[in-house]
Design a protein around this motif. Structure first.
Motif, PDB file in Angstrom:
ATOM      1  N   LEU A  36     -17.383 -30.645 -32.889  1.00  0.00           N
ATOM      2  CA  LEU A  36     -18.247 -29.462 -32.601  1.00  0.00           C
ATOM      3  C   LEU A  36     -19.458 -29.511 -31.525  1.00  0.00           C
ATOM      4  O   LEU A  36     -19.158 -30.541 -30.884  1.00  0.00           O
ATOM      5  N   PRO A  37     -20.455 -28.316 -31.389  1.00  0.00           N
ATOM      6  CA  PRO A  37     -20.885 -28.505 -30.874  1.00  0.00           C
ATOM      7  C   PRO A  37     -21.883 -29.503 -30.909  1.00  0.00           C
ATOM      8  O   PRO A  37     -22.399 -29.819 -31.800  1.00  0.00           O
ATOM      9  N   GLU A  38     -22.757 -30.062 -29.911  1.00  0.00           N
ATOM     10  CA  GLU A  38     -23.428 -30.849 -29.776  1.00  0.00           C
ATOM     11  C   GLU A  38     -24.607 -30.814 -30.838  1.00  0.00           C
ATOM     12  O   GLU A  38     -24.834 -32.130 -31.561  1.00  0.00           O
ATOM     13  N   LEU A  39     -25.069 -29.745 -31.160  1.00  0.00           N
ATOM     14  CA  LEU A  39     -26.552 -30.052 -31.806  1.00  0.00           C
ATOM     15  C   LEU A  39     -25.319 -29.827 -33.471  1.00  0.00           C
ATOM     16  O   LEU A  39     -25.994 -30.375 -33.888  1.00  0.00           O
ATOM     17  N   GLN A  40     -24.753 -29.350 -33.335  1.00  0.00           N
ATOM     18  CA  GLN A  40     -23.921 -29.762 -35.149  1.00  0.00           C
ATOM     19  C   GLN A  40     -23.852 -30.497 -35.268  1.00  0.00           C
ATOM     20  O   GLN A  40     -24.147 -31.045 -36.478  1.00  0.00           O
ATOM     21  N   GLN A  41     -23.017 -31.296 -34.387  1.00  0.00           N
ATOM     22  CA  GLN A  41     -22.657 -32.891 -34.465  1.00  0.00           C
ATOM     23  C   GLN A  41     -24.261 -33.743 -34.880  1.00  0.00           C
ATOM     24  O   GLN A  41     -23.745 -34.387 -36.214  1.00  0.00           O
ATOM     25  N   SER A  94     -24.536 -25.289 -41.975  1.00  0.00           N
ATOM     26  CA  SER A  94     -23.165 -24.271 -42.869  1.00  0.00           C
ATOM     27  C   SER A  94     -22.076 -24.289 -41.821  1.00  0.00           C
ATOM     28  O   SER A  94     -20.634 -24.086 -42.059  1.00  0.00           O
ATOM     29  N   ARG A  95     -22.932 -23.637 -40.512  1.00  0.00           N
ATOM     30  CA  ARG A  95     -21.985 -24.091 -39.438  1.00  0.00           C
ATOM     31  C   ARG A  95     -20.705 -24.302 -39.400  1.00  0.00           C
ATOM     32  O   ARG A  95     -19.683 -25.057 -39.114  1.00  0.00           O
ATOM     33  N   ALA A  96     -21.552 -25.948 -39.073  1.00  0.00           N
ATOM     34  CA  ALA A  96     -20.941 -27.187 -39.017  1.00  0.00           C
ATOM     35  C   ALA A  96     -19.709 -27.852 -40.551  1.00  0.00           C
ATOM     36  O   ALA A  96     -18.730 -28.132 -40.096  1.00  0.00           O
TER      37      ALA A  96
END
Length: 64
Positions: free
Chosen positions: A12-17, A49-51
Motif C-alpha cells: 500500500l501507499p505509505e499513508l494508507q499503511q 476504505s481504499r486501503a
C-alpha cells in the motif's frame, strides 16, 4: 491469514499503511488518526476504505 495481510500491507501507499496500522493494530479512533496525521476525519475514512479495498483485492488475487 494475519501474516499474509501484513505482507500485503507493504504494497500500500505509505499513508494508507500508516492509517491502517494506526486503526487496526494500534487501536486508534478515526478522529485520533486525523489529529496525529494532520489530516481531516473524512480523508482518514477515505484512506481506510481504499486501503481495505486494496488489501481485499490483493488477498483474493494471491491467496484464493
Amino acid at each position: 491469514a494475519a501474516n499474509q495481510v501484513i505482507h500485503l500491507m507493504d504494497r500500500l501507499p505509505e499513508l494508507q499503511q500508516k492509517i491502517l496500522k494506526m486503526k487496526h493494530v494500534e487501536g486508534f479512533e478515526v478522529e485520533e488518526i486525523a489529529e496525529l496525521t494532520g489530516g481531516n476525519v473524512e480523508a482518514v475514512r477515505v484512506n481506510l476504505s481504499r486501503a481495505r479495498k486494496r488489501i481485499r483485492e490483493l488477498y483474493l488475487k494471491f491467496y484464493k
